[in-house]
Motif scaffolding. Structure first.
Motif, mmCIF file in Angstrom:
data_model
loop_
_atom_site.group_PDB
_atom_site.id
_atom_site.type_symbol
_atom_site.label_atom_id
_atom_site.label_comp_id
_atom_site.label_asym_id
_atom_site.label_seq_id
_atom_site.Cartn_x
_atom_site.Cartn_y
_atom_site.Cartn_z
ATOM 1 N N SER A 1 0.845 -1.287 -0.004
ATOM 2 C CA SER A 1 -0.042 -0.006 -0.025
ATOM 3 C C SER A 1 0.740 1.188 -0.024
ATOM 4 N N ASN A 2 0.410 2.163 -0.680
ATOM 5 C CA ASN A 2 1.127 3.696 -0.955
ATOM 6 C C ASN A 2 0.667 4.481 0.335
ATOM 7 N N ASP A 3 -0.169 3.831 1.188
ATOM 8 C CA ASP A 3 -0.546 4.737 2.352
ATOM 9 C C ASP A 3 0.475 4.994 3.467
ATOM 10 N N THR A 4 1.477 4.157 3.541
ATOM 11 C CA THR A 4 2.437 4.274 4.590
ATOM 12 C C THR A 4 3.767 4.582 3.935
ATOM 13 N N ASP A 5 4.727 4.882 4.895
ATOM 14 C CA ASP A 5 6.229 5.368 4.527
ATOM 15 C C ASP A 5 6.650 4.030 4.019
ATOM 16 N N ALA A 6 6.451 2.902 4.988
ATOM 17 C CA ALA A 6 7.313 1.800 4.491
ATOM 18 C C ALA A 6 6.620 1.079 3.290
ATOM 19 N N GLY A 7 5.391 1.449 2.961
ATOM 20 C CA GLY A 7 4.825 0.691 1.607
ATOM 21 C C GLY A 7 5.304 1.456 0.397
ATOM 22 N N ARG A 8 5.405 2.723 0.577
ATOM 23 C CA ARG A 8 5.929 3.473 -0.402
ATOM 24 C C ARG A 8 7.436 3.247 -0.696
ATOM 25 N N GLN A 9 8.216 3.166 0.337
ATOM 26 C CA GLN A 9 9.563 2.648 0.261
ATOM 27 C C GLN A 9 9.948 1.273 -0.607
ATOM 28 N N ALA A 10 8.989 0.310 -0.185
ATOM 29 C CA ALA A 10 8.893 -1.002 -0.884
ATOM 30 C C ALA A 10 8.573 -0.794 -2.355
ATOM 31 N N ASN A 11 7.593 0.078 -2.647
ATOM 32 C CA ASN A 11 7.292 0.318 -4.104
ATOM 33 C C ASN A 11 8.429 1.079 -4.754
ATOM 34 N N ARG A 12 9.061 1.674 -4.333
ATOM 35 C CA ARG A 12 10.248 2.282 -5.197
ATOM 36 C C ARG A 12 11.286 1.322 -5.232
ATOM 37 N N ARG A 13 11.369 0.664 -6.465
ATOM 38 C CA ARG A 13 12.230 -0.504 -6.369
ATOM 39 C C ARG A 13 12.751 -0.965 -7.804
ATOM 40 N N VAL A 14 13.732 -1.901 -7.869
ATOM 41 C CA VAL A 14 14.179 -2.217 -9.129
ATOM 42 C C VAL A 14 14.219 -3.640 -9.016
ATOM 43 N N GLU A 15 13.478 -4.494 -9.977
ATOM 44 C CA GLU A 15 13.479 -5.759 -9.952
ATOM 45 C C GLU A 15 14.138 -6.254 -11.264
ATOM 46 N N PHE A 16 14.719 -7.499 -10.982
ATOM 47 C CA PHE A 16 15.450 -8.180 -12.174
ATOM 48 C C PHE A 16 14.781 -9.546 -12.540
ATOM 49 N N HIS A 17 14.480 -9.639 -13.642
ATOM 50 C CA HIS A 17 13.861 -11.077 -13.796
ATOM 51 C C HIS A 17 14.260 -11.685 -15.316
ATOM 52 N N ILE A 18 14.523 -13.077 -14.988
ATOM 53 C CA ILE A 18 15.245 -13.728 -16.282
ATOM 54 C C ILE A 18 14.191 -14.059 -17.263
ATOM 55 N N VAL A 19 14.154 -13.475 -18.484
ATOM 56 C CA VAL A 19 13.289 -13.728 -19.279
ATOM 57 C C VAL A 19 13.538 -14.918 -20.436
ATOM 58 N N GLU A 20 14.758 -15.180 -20.654
ATOM 59 C CA GLU A 20 15.157 -15.929 -21.523
ATOM 60 C C GLU A 20 16.529 -16.938 -21.021
ATOM 61 N N GLU A 21 16.231 -18.258 -21.186
ATOM 62 C CA GLU A 21 17.138 -19.019 -20.372
ATOM 63 C C GLU A 21 17.516 -20.381 -20.933
ATOM 64 N N ASP A 22 18.883 -20.841 -21.372
ATOM 65 C CA ASP A 22 19.093 -22.098 -21.445
ATOM 66 C C ASP A 22 19.695 -22.990 -20.629
ATOM 67 N N THR A 23 18.745 -23.916 -20.081
ATOM 68 C CA THR A 23 19.380 -24.741 -19.037
ATOM 69 C C THR A 23 20.169 -25.930 -19.572
ATOM 70 N N GLY A 24 20.418 -26.075 -20.577
ATOM 71 C CA GLY A 24 21.314 -27.305 -21.481
ATOM 72 C C GLY A 24 20.627 -28.378 -21.522
ATOM 73 N N GLY A 25 20.962 -29.467 -22.117
ATOM 74 C CA GLY A 25 20.263 -30.705 -22.407
ATOM 75 C C GLY A 25 19.642 -30.598 -23.611
ATOM 76 N N ALA A 26 18.826 -31.685 -23.625
ATOM 77 C CA ALA A 26 17.909 -31.610 -25.075
ATOM 78 C C ALA A 26 17.038 -30.569 -24.933
ATOM 79 N N PRO A 27 16.743 -30.270 -26.596
ATOM 80 C CA PRO A 27 15.835 -29.052 -26.616
ATOM 81 C C PRO A 27 14.500 -29.539 -26.342
#
Length: 615
Positions: free
Chosen positions: A580-606
């Protein structure tokens, strides 16, 4: 009004003469002897990588850079005979003479410099006119300076002609935090390197100076058109062709002295800054009064008030190294008002580069190419194994019915090392997989999969590079990040300067762990960096800030050795809160940078090839 400008000019000259004397440079404030020409080209090509072909911009690169640029210029008819033969005594000469005194000029502009502290630019520009052509006036009349008594007023129409070296000191004096507006101060000094071109319009013959103010404003980030303006006073030696002050009783000729110069224009970046188009107008007028014994009155006189327009484009070229950038540009324009130096046609081109001065790691190796299989459909049974070609994975090789999948149409695949992974998918076909739970499908044994120096048997995080720790549950684990499926969870947020995309140094250790993770895990083919904000402020400003912050993190990773093609960035502003953006802690949590793996080769057979046989 012209006299007041002349008084101001004399005050500036006195101050500049004192300053230049302290620096050991002579400044010529007295009139030059008649017969010495002047620097004809009215274009002062800026030279820094963010500048235009005409306009100086109060813009600098965030990191220290060194730059170099070569400009090419062609001018058609930059000096007309009507700018020289101006008096009543020379009208006969004007009728008898060619329309243009200088018809063509081919000029190079050599520039180089450095940008430091994200505010200061120091640069040099040296113009050389290699080719020049033109005509002399046909003098007549005993009282004309170009007649029988006009010796010493001739000029040379051929090149080459060296110009005066320009030394620039530029400083961004004020800038908004989001860089949408900036004001710059600039002082350009002109060294008399063109002294040897005294009669063919190369140099002014002595030291000059030009203090100037630059300004830029980008009203909207949605359509990021940058509006730019320059204005300044050019203090230059006084020279003349003919007798513009009327010392022979009849004012006739062209005098050049101190000038007020100005330029305005706009630039529009395209394709995330890869391309840029722009247009500008620039002009000047003299500021000496009729009492000047060398130049005569130059204040808004026809021959001393040229006005030009220009359109241009620029394109960034592919990088050769991680910290360099090349670009090319071209432009063309003509005149609005035909004062001296304003050609009928001006064509410009530039080729430039700059490179960042920083300590970076080497680029990570090229990613391994994926294994791609193609299945050819057919209605025949080419290999005669009883499986039609349209469903036969190996239509030209018969199935031997001994492999784990007797209906795929293929014989049992070769597995030289007997680890259960077919050779065609086995990255180590002669060394068996160790089946230790770490990348067991790539066919290679792993002693230290994440290359952090801690054996997998003792590494609590065998796929995430970390540091030794006496706690067995933390040994070999990173301190700031945690790999959870396709998400890299950060245990410490990326911190930025308030309202800015500038990363604070306390975030560097965490980002360095992400660099180490990507280098140790080439199977991560693409990672998306996402920026988010709280709900304070306007939604469009938050969206722009989140995009710039995500791009800033991406650039940091690229600068520290991660291939740009493995990364992408996006900003979502305030649209995806996690609390929630109604609290300082919530706003601090919302100000963030996230890292997501969107393409991955795990090896082995296709995917779709079926599981490998059991050992």
């Amino acid at each position: 009004m012209a006299l007041s400008f002349s008084g101001l000019s004399r005050c500036w000259k006195g101050a500049l003469a004192g300053a230049l004397a302290l620096a050991g440079v002579g400044y010529a404030s007295t009139a030059q002897a008649q017969g010495h020409t002047f620097h004809l080209d009215r274009l002062e090509m800026p030279g820094a990588p963010d500048d235009g072909l005409v306009l100086f911009r109060p813009v600098t690169q965030p990191n220290t850079i060194v730059y170099a640029q070569i400009g090419f210029g062609y001018s058609l008819n930059p000096l007309r005979m009507s700018d020289i033969l101006t008096g009543s005594q020379d009208q006969a000469s004007l009728r008898q003479s060619n329309a243009n005194a200088i018809t063509t000029q081919f000029t190079n502009y050599f520039s180089g410099g450095i940008e430091v502290f994200d505010h200061l630019t120091l640069g040099l520009t040296f113009p050389v006119t290699w080719v020049q052509d033109g005509n002399q006036p046909n003098g007549s009349g005993s009282t004309s300076p170009f007649g029988a008594g006009g010796a010493g007023n001739s000029y040379t129409v051929t090149g080459p002609a060296a110009g005066d070296l320009r030394i620039d000191a530029r400083y961004v004096a004020w800038r908004k935090e989001d860089r949408s507006m900036a004001v710059g101060l600039q002082l350009s000094l002109f060294a008399p390197t063109g002294q040897g071109s005294a009669s063919n319009f190369g140099g002014d013959g002595s030291t000059g100076a030009m203090p100037m103010v630059t300004w830029e404003w980008t009203p909207s980030h949605k359509i990021p058109i940058a509006i730019v303006a320059n204005t300044g006073i050019m203090f230059r030696p006084e020279n003349s062709i003919g007798d513009p002050a009327g010392n022979r009783g009849n004012p006739d000729g062209l005098g050049v002295g101190d000038e007020w110069r100005w330029a305005v224009g706009a630039y529009l970046p395209l394709k995330d800054g890869k391309f840029r188009i722009g247009a500008d107008i620039f002009g000047q007028t003299g500021i000496t009064g009729s009492g000047d014994l060398t130049t005569g009155n130059t204040f808004f006189t026809r021959q001393n008030t040229p006005l030009e327009w220009d359109v241009e484009g620029r394109m960034k070229l592919p990088r050769m190294l991680a910290n360099d950038q090349f670009y090319v540009g071209a432009g063309a324009g003509s005149l609005f008002l035909p004062g001296y130096g304003a050609p009928d046609l001006r064509i410009l081109a530039v080729l430039g580069t700059y490179w960042t001065i920083e300590d970076t790691s080497a680029n990570s190796p090229e990613a391994r190419q994926r294994i791609r299989a193609s299945i050819h459909e057919s209605l025949k049974d080419t290999d005669g194994d009883g499986i039609p070609d349209d469903i036969d994975a190996c239509p030209e090789v018969p199935e031997d019915h001994k492999d784990p999948d007797p209906m795929d149409g293929c014989p049992a695949p070769s597995d030289r090392d007997g680890d259960g992974i077919p050779d065609q998918y086995d990255k180590c076909p002669d060394v068996p997989e160790d089946k230790d739970g770490v990348d067991d499908q790539d066919g290679c044994p792993e002693d230290d999969a994440d290359q952090d120096g801690i054996p997998d048997a003792k590494d609590a995080c065998p796929k995430e590079p970390g540091q030794p720790d006496p706690d067995p549950k933390k040994n070999g684990c990173p301190k700031f990040i945690k790999l959870e499926g396709s998400t890299v969870r950060v245990l410490q947020q990326v911190h930025f300067a308030t309202g800015s995309a500038t990363i604070l140094p306390d975030s560097f250790p965490m980002l360095q762990e992400i660099v180490q993770l990507l280098k140790a895990t080439p199977g991560i083919k693409k990672m998306r960096i996402e920026g988010h904000t709280d709900n304070r402020g306007a939604a469009d400003m938050n969206l722009d800030l989140s995009k710039r912050r995500a791009a800033s993190v991406k650039n940091w990773l690229v600068q520290h050795g991660i291939e740009q093609g493995r990364l992408e960035s996006e900003g979502y502003g305030l649209t995806k809160p996690i609390q929630s953006n109604d609290t300082d802690a919530g706003r601090q949590a919302n100000r963030r940078v996230e890292f997501h793996i969107v393409e991955e080769d795990t090896g082995g057979a296709p995917s779709g090839a079926g599981p490998p046989p059991s050992p």
